[in-house]
Design an enzyme around this catalytic site. Sequence first.
Site: not given
Ligand code: MRU
Length: 369
Positions: A53-54, A241
């Site tokens: 998650g970003a 992201d």
């Molecule tokens: O590969 P990930 O699980 O890190 O991907 C996360 C996402 O795509 C989320 O939707 C994004 O980071 C937004 S989180 C608040």
Amino acid sequence: MTSGPGEGPATVVWADGRLRILDQTLLPAEERVIELTTVDLVVDAIVRLAVRGAPAIGGVGGYGLVVALDEGAPATVTEARRILAEAGERIGTARPTAVNLSWAVNRVRSAAMGGDTVEAVRELARVEAQRVIDEDRAACAAMGRHGATELATRHRIMTHCNAGRLATLGIGTALGVVYAKSEAGHPVEVYAPETRPLLQGARLTSWELHRAGIPVTVLPDSAAAMLLGSGRVDAVVVGADRIAANGDVANKIGTLSHAVNAARAGVPFYVAAPLSTFDPDTAHGDKIEIELRDPGEIRFFNGKATTPPDVEVWNPAFDVTPHELVTAIFTEVGVLRPDYTRSIAEALASGSQPQIDPDPDNQGESHES
Ligand code: MRU
């Protein structure tokens, strides 16, 4: 940062001079907190999505520089700065798409570089890393409130991936809106596409909403078009992201399909993201680097082969939704609407910062080494 009722263990915690995360690869079967004591462990946790998650990887990245200083035990300021530069490069590039990671690492590194003793460098890094966490926590709360107001009459929400407590340092971005609606007393229920191949929707979104007492229904990603066309969804809300200067949105692979299908079904498509996810230096989505992940994530399921060996596999982790398909973007400084080039520039220039949450639990853990 500690967790409240129904929240579960905190996603990222700095306490007693140690960086700890909830290992998300084990959920929902096991809730295990692991300690990240070296730069290798920090990078590994980010790459294998133990933390993901970003905003959450930004929080870990920032504190990763404090871990690097503790691991390297520099004797001089010059050595401390060399450690910051090297660790910053490794951690900041561990995953390329979420801009929050390099943003947080650069921010902590720049703050710490100003120290004129080894102790000052380390303290400046620690304070800035905690600021990144506190600000995201406050941003999540603020964007949740803005989103809940906008969606006051829309109760059946489809999301994608996990953009909740597990993905941020606060209550989440997309799921922050859901929690804020629930807090405001609105009825709310969530549809969570499973999010192949790593199942963040099925494993993580359902886990955190279920324990928060919010009704959640998991569906195969491939069922989302039918669901959207059936009239059972009032709005799609996803995280991001990286958001380009023109409003193009990079998010978990599959988001673009949902946006296209939502447009066809006449369902509004919202994005919730803090200002730290906007990248004014990237003019449009075509310029966003998309992380390509290990083909093994597709070639095997439950340890069994899904394809003949050596068949070509393409495994992009993210896609880009063009801004034309985005109804509005919830941020901590308000709801951004088209024309996004203008509204994003204004939001980033506003310089407004949300109030830091004075939660005593949160403060307690930021006041130590
Ligand atoms: O590969 P990930 O699980 O890190 O991907 C996360 C996402 O795509 C989320 O939707 C994004 O980071 C937004 S989180 C608040």
